[in-house]
Design a protein around this motif. Sequence first.
Motif, mmCIF file in Angstrom:
data_model
loop_
_atom_site.group_PDB
_atom_site.id
_atom_site.type_symbol
_atom_site.label_atom_id
_atom_site.label_comp_id
_atom_site.label_asym_id
_atom_site.label_seq_id
_atom_site.Cartn_x
_atom_site.Cartn_y
_atom_site.Cartn_z
ATOM 1 N N PHE A 49 10.055 -1.171 3.462
ATOM 2 C CA PHE A 49 8.666 -1.125 3.000
ATOM 3 C C PHE A 49 8.601 -0.493 1.617
ATOM 4 C CE2 PHE A 49 8.484 -1.410 7.551
ATOM 5 C CZ PHE A 49 7.386 -2.213 7.817
ATOM 6 N N SER A 50 7.728 -1.014 0.778
ATOM 7 C CA SER A 50 7.550 -0.480 -0.572
ATOM 8 C C SER A 50 6.135 -0.817 -1.028
ATOM 9 C CB SER A 50 8.567 -1.089 -1.528
ATOM 10 O OG SER A 50 8.316 -2.475 -1.700
ATOM 11 N N SER A 51 5.785 -0.351 -2.223
ATOM 12 C CA SER A 51 4.463 -0.667 -2.747
ATOM 13 C C SER A 51 4.307 -2.169 -2.981
ATOM 14 C CB SER A 51 4.219 0.090 -4.056
ATOM 15 O OG SER A 51 5.231 -0.222 -4.996
ATOM 16 N N GLU A 52 5.424 -2.844 -3.286
ATOM 17 C CA GLU A 52 5.372 -4.293 -3.465
ATOM 18 C C GLU A 52 5.360 -5.025 -2.122
ATOM 19 O OE1 GLU A 52 7.743 -2.398 -4.961
ATOM 20 O OE2 GLU A 52 6.786 -2.294 -6.939
ATOM 21 N N ARG A 53 5.875 -4.367 -1.079
ATOM 22 C CA ARG A 53 5.941 -4.985 0.254
ATOM 23 C C ARG A 53 5.412 -4.007 1.303
ATOM 24 N NH1 ARG A 53 12.116 -6.775 0.807
ATOM 25 N NH2 ARG A 53 12.298 -4.515 0.577
ATOM 26 N N PRO A 54 4.107 -3.716 1.285
ATOM 27 C CA PRO A 54 3.563 -2.750 2.237
ATOM 28 C C PRO A 54 3.343 -3.322 3.632
ATOM 29 C CG PRO A 54 1.817 -3.575 0.829
ATOM 30 C CD PRO A 54 3.080 -4.185 0.324
ATOM 31 N N ASN A 55 3.285 -4.658 3.747
ATOM 32 C CA ASN A 55 3.066 -5.322 5.029
ATOM 33 C C ASN A 55 4.200 -6.312 5.264
ATOM 34 O OD1 ASN A 55 0.162 -4.326 5.312
ATOM 35 N ND2 ASN A 55 0.083 -5.447 3.384
ATOM 36 N N LEU A 56 4.905 -6.153 6.373
ATOM 37 C CA LEU A 56 6.050 -7.012 6.652
ATOM 38 C C LEU A 56 5.973 -7.575 8.065
ATOM 39 C CD1 LEU A 56 8.948 -4.806 5.186
ATOM 40 C CD2 LEU A 56 7.907 -6.821 4.122
ATOM 41 N N THR A 57 6.360 -8.832 8.204
ATOM 42 C CA THR A 57 6.520 -9.397 9.537
ATOM 43 C C THR A 57 7.891 -8.992 10.070
ATOM 44 O OG1 THR A 57 7.529 -11.432 8.727
ATOM 45 C CG2 THR A 57 5.119 -11.388 8.873
ATOM 46 N N LEU B 10 5.535 3.396 12.423
ATOM 47 C CA LEU B 10 5.001 2.097 12.023
ATOM 48 C C LEU B 10 3.778 1.780 12.872
ATOM 49 C CD1 LEU B 10 8.206 -0.140 11.656
ATOM 50 C CD2 LEU B 10 6.958 1.046 9.845
ATOM 51 N N GLU B 11 2.927 0.945 12.326
ATOM 52 C CA GLU B 11 1.779 0.430 13.073
ATOM 53 C C GLU B 11 1.744 -1.079 12.893
ATOM 54 O OE1 GLU B 11 -1.664 2.406 11.567
ATOM 55 O OE2 GLU B 11 -1.006 4.400 12.213
ATOM 56 N N ARG B 12 1.158 -1.757 13.875
ATOM 57 C CA ARG B 12 1.088 -3.213 13.799
ATOM 58 C C ARG B 12 -0.319 -3.636 13.420
ATOM 59 N NH1 ARG B 12 3.878 -7.638 17.801
ATOM 60 N NH2 ARG B 12 3.345 -9.465 16.553
ATOM 61 N N ASP B 13 -0.393 -4.507 12.408
ATOM 62 C CA ASP B 13 -1.662 -5.036 11.929
ATOM 63 C C ASP B 13 -1.600 -6.552 12.082
ATOM 64 O OD1 ASP B 13 -3.997 -5.660 10.685
ATOM 65 O OD2 ASP B 13 -3.327 -5.118 8.665
ATOM 66 N N GLU B 14 -2.184 -7.059 13.159
ATOM 67 C CA GLU B 14 -2.073 -8.472 13.504
ATOM 68 C C GLU B 14 -0.589 -8.836 13.609
ATOM 69 O OE1 GLU B 14 -4.395 -10.554 10.625
ATOM 70 O OE2 GLU B 14 -6.303 -9.775 11.395
ATOM 71 N N ARG B 15 -0.088 -9.697 12.739
ATOM 72 C CA ARG B 15 1.322 -10.089 12.839
ATOM 73 C C ARG B 15 2.202 -9.290 11.887
ATOM 74 N NH1 ARG B 15 2.443 -14.005 8.716
ATOM 75 N NH2 ARG B 15 4.251 -14.742 9.897
ATOM 76 N N HIS B 16 1.626 -8.362 11.137
ATOM 77 C CA HIS B 16 2.393 -7.563 10.191
ATOM 78 C C HIS B 16 2.591 -6.139 10.706
ATOM 79 C CE1 HIS B 16 0.899 -10.785 7.514
ATOM 80 N NE2 HIS B 16 1.997 -10.549 6.821
ATOM 81 N N TYR B 17 3.619 -5.495 10.164
ATOM 82 C CA TYR B 17 3.853 -4.074 10.411
ATOM 83 C C TYR B 17 3.593 -3.308 9.123
ATOM 84 C CZ TYR B 17 6.055 -5.496 14.772
ATOM 85 O OH TYR B 17 6.290 -6.026 16.015
ATOM 86 N N VAL B 18 3.022 -2.113 9.262
ATOM 87 C CA VAL B 18 2.741 -1.247 8.114
ATOM 88 C C VAL B 18 3.222 0.164 8.454
ATOM 89 C CG1 VAL B 18 0.738 -2.603 7.386
ATOM 90 C CG2 VAL B 18 0.418 -0.683 8.957
ATOM 91 N N ILE B 19 3.384 0.988 7.428
ATOM 92 C CA ILE B 19 3.767 2.376 7.646
ATOM 93 C C ILE B 19 2.671 3.094 8.420
ATOM 94 C CG2 ILE B 19 4.212 4.572 6.493
ATOM 95 C CD1 ILE B 19 6.550 2.675 6.358
ATOM 96 N N GLY B 20 3.068 3.865 9.421
ATOM 97 C CA GLY B 20 2.111 4.531 10.290
ATOM 98 C C GLY B 20 1.647 5.882 9.768
#
Length: 247
Positions: A20-28, A56-66
């Motif tokens: 995860f990074s600022s360019e890739r904050p949401n990842l499947t 981590l947290e799940r946002d629909e089909r993406h994961y984000v930093i929790g």
Amino acid sequence: MCDTAAVAVHTRILSVLAAFSSERPNLTLSEISRATGLPKGTAHRIVTQLVTWGALERDERHYVIGLRMFEIGALAPRAYRHRARILPFLEEAASATGAEVMLAVLDKDEAVLVEHLGGRRAVALAAGLGERLPLHASGVGHVMMAFGPGELLNVVCARPLPPVTSHTITDASALRAAVARVREAGVSVLPHSMLAGTVSVAAPIFAERGAFAGAILFVCPVARTNVKRLSKTALQTAHRISAALGS
């Protein structure tokens, strides 16, 4: 064998977080698998554990930093130990200048932005809160090489100095000369170096017993900035923060 296996697991967990990074904050899950090189099943098991723990947290089909990671990050002593004492000065400076005002600390051989107050002027930024700046191309980097660890300038000059813009210093001799000027003036002024159309003005902050603590950074549009006045404000603000920290 058990110790080796444990290290391998920890390395995989860290690789997932590092994806995860600022360019890739949401990842499947598939994107995490590709970024880490882990099989999708292995990535899924690690991600599930990190979600359960709160990293981590799940946002629909993406994961984000929790939020748990934010809570832990807030405990970093170099980022927040002096926050209560520093923040009023940053707020006053942002209000007085209208500039983007930031605080950066040195992490090995990179500058990390640990505080950011938005200004009234419309200006693009090369990096935001929690992101890193290369030392050779940034105002805070020049300040850190001028007033930080003695070997830092040599370390930076010994490696390639890639251009960020056409104004970035990419020659070691020119960089040494620029850092010497910063050391003499007490402030760094770098127009267009990180982002065309902007100027960064940075000054050093010192803590107890004169220990280098970081740098304050002002970013403004070049065309609408009185650099001499902003440099004076940067120096005054840095001196006031240093005094508050016991320097």
